[in-house]
Design a protein around this motif. Sequence first.
Motif, PDB file in Angstrom:
ATOM      1  N   GLU A   1       0.807  -1.209   0.000  1.00 21.05           N
ATOM      2  CA  GLU A   1       0.000   0.000   0.000  1.00 21.05           C
ATOM      3  C   GLU A   1       0.849   1.271   0.000  1.00 21.05           C
ATOM      4  O   GLU A   1       0.332   2.372  -0.139  1.00 21.05           O
ATOM      5  CB  GLU A   1      -0.942   0.014   1.212  1.00 21.05           C
ATOM      6  CG  GLU A   1      -0.280   0.221   2.555  1.00 21.05           C
ATOM      7  CD  GLU A   1       0.239  -1.066   3.169  1.00 21.05           C
ATOM      8  OE1 GLU A   1       0.430  -2.036   2.421  1.00 21.05           O
ATOM      9  OE2 GLU A   1       0.471  -1.084   4.379  1.00 21.05           O
TER      10      GLU A   1
ATOM     11  N   GLU B   1     -10.891   4.420  -1.142  1.00 25.43           N
ATOM     12  CA  GLU B   1      -9.878   5.459  -0.958  1.00 25.43           C
ATOM     13  C   GLU B   1      -8.564   4.864  -0.456  1.00 25.43           C
ATOM     14  O   GLU B   1      -7.484   5.381  -0.737  1.00 25.43           O
ATOM     15  CB  GLU B   1     -10.381   6.521   0.015  1.00 25.43           C
ATOM     16  CG  GLU B   1     -11.545   7.352  -0.506  1.00 25.43           C
ATOM     17  CD  GLU B   1     -11.158   8.217  -1.699  1.00 25.43           C
ATOM     18  OE1 GLU B   1      -9.955   8.546  -1.839  1.00 25.43           O
ATOM     19  OE2 GLU B   1     -12.062   8.550  -2.492  1.00 25.43           O
ATOM     20  N   ASP B   2      -8.654   3.768   0.288  1.00 25.34           N
ATOM     21  CA  ASP B   2      -7.458   3.099   0.797  1.00 25.34           C
ATOM     22  C   ASP B   2      -6.679   2.433  -0.335  1.00 25.34           C
ATOM     23  O   ASP B   2      -5.450   2.510  -0.381  1.00 25.34           O
ATOM     24  CB  ASP B   2      -7.863   2.057   1.846  1.00 25.34           C
ATOM     25  CG  ASP B   2      -6.696   1.239   2.331  1.00 25.34           C
ATOM     26  OD1 ASP B   2      -5.964   1.729   3.218  1.00 25.34           O
ATOM     27  OD2 ASP B   2      -6.497   0.112   1.830  1.00 25.34           O
ATOM     28  N   GLY B   3      -7.385   1.762  -1.233  1.00 22.95           N
ATOM     29  CA  GLY B   3      -6.752   1.250  -2.443  1.00 22.95           C
ATOM     30  C   GLY B   3      -6.201  -0.156  -2.401  1.00 22.95           C
ATOM     31  O   GLY B   3      -5.802  -0.683  -3.440  1.00 22.95           O
TER      32      GLY B   3
ATOM     33  N   THR C   1      -4.360   3.509  -5.318  1.00 25.58           N
ATOM     34  CA  THR C   1      -5.737   4.005  -5.249  1.00 25.58           C
ATOM     35  C   THR C   1      -6.282   4.368  -6.627  1.00 25.58           C
ATOM     36  O   THR C   1      -7.484   4.571  -6.779  1.00 25.58           O
ATOM     37  CB  THR C   1      -5.825   5.241  -4.335  1.00 25.58           C
ATOM     38  OG1 THR C   1      -4.910   6.235  -4.783  1.00 25.58           O
ATOM     39  CG2 THR C   1      -5.487   4.860  -2.896  1.00 25.58           C
TER      40      THR C   1
ATOM     41  N   TYR D   1     -15.616   5.755  -8.781  1.00 29.24           N
ATOM     42  CA  TYR D   1     -14.418   4.908  -8.872  1.00 29.24           C
ATOM     43  C   TYR D   1     -14.439   4.014 -10.106  1.00 29.24           C
ATOM     44  O   TYR D   1     -13.684   3.056 -10.191  1.00 29.24           O
ATOM     45  CB  TYR D   1     -14.312   4.038  -7.611  1.00 29.24           C
ATOM     46  CG  TYR D   1     -14.289   4.842  -6.342  1.00 29.24           C
ATOM     47  CD1 TYR D   1     -13.152   5.550  -5.960  1.00 29.24           C
ATOM     48  CD2 TYR D   1     -15.419   4.933  -5.531  1.00 29.24           C
ATOM     49  CE1 TYR D   1     -13.138   6.303  -4.800  1.00 29.24           C
ATOM     50  CE2 TYR D   1     -15.412   5.684  -4.362  1.00 29.24           C
ATOM     51  CZ  TYR D   1     -14.274   6.367  -4.005  1.00 29.24           C
ATOM     52  OH  TYR D   1     -14.267   7.125  -2.856  1.00 29.24           O
TER      53      TYR D   1
END
Length: 220
Positions: free
Chosen positions: A9, A186-188, A15, A57
């Motif tokens: 991450e 949003e974290d992805g 993201t 998204y």
Amino acid sequence: MTTINVKNEKLTYVTALTYAIDRDMLVEEYYRGFARSATLPASPLSPYYNETLASRYGYDAGAALTQAVSGAQLPADTVVKLLVNSDDSLRTRIARTVATALRSCGLTVELVTQKTADCQYYLSMGWYDLYLGQTRLSPNMDLSAFFSSSGALSYGSLDSVSLYTLCSEALANHGNFYTLHQNVMEDGRLCPILFSSYAVYATRGLLTGLTPSRDNGFYY
């Protein structure tokens, strides 16, 4: 649910992966109507799936991912490894298409195909950057297994205390699914792609309102 799971991450492009995947094309090309594209980590037929949120998204053929890759300032020789289970030929074909899409956005992608036992080992060792996976969710769309440190689907660095807490809150109050899904996207580290469906086979006249698949004798 078919997803791309992200191990690292810290790479700032993750993201933006959601914008690189043409889900509708994958459904049309590979599933012939037996799947639904999904931008959020819930079935599009579920009451927890918010179409307005999902639209934020979806696939965007513009420069979103290219800009993210540039912003990440990855070294020129950075290779992103996309792992997939080679025992599933359909999943492997999808992985090839996804890899091509990511390359077109500026990533250098190596597709790593492994049979089930070896794939599990690669996952446990963290020998991947992206993993194309498939799992069956419970009717309440519980994502806890992804984000719990001891979760069965929490490979690599997928676990997250904050996202696991949001999973618990969503299960306790369905109104919190919007917040959970927004934070997941949003974290992805989890990128939903689609939910597959199944065919029902029956003799003529037994059931109505069904469309046979091409490999069904009743199709023609």
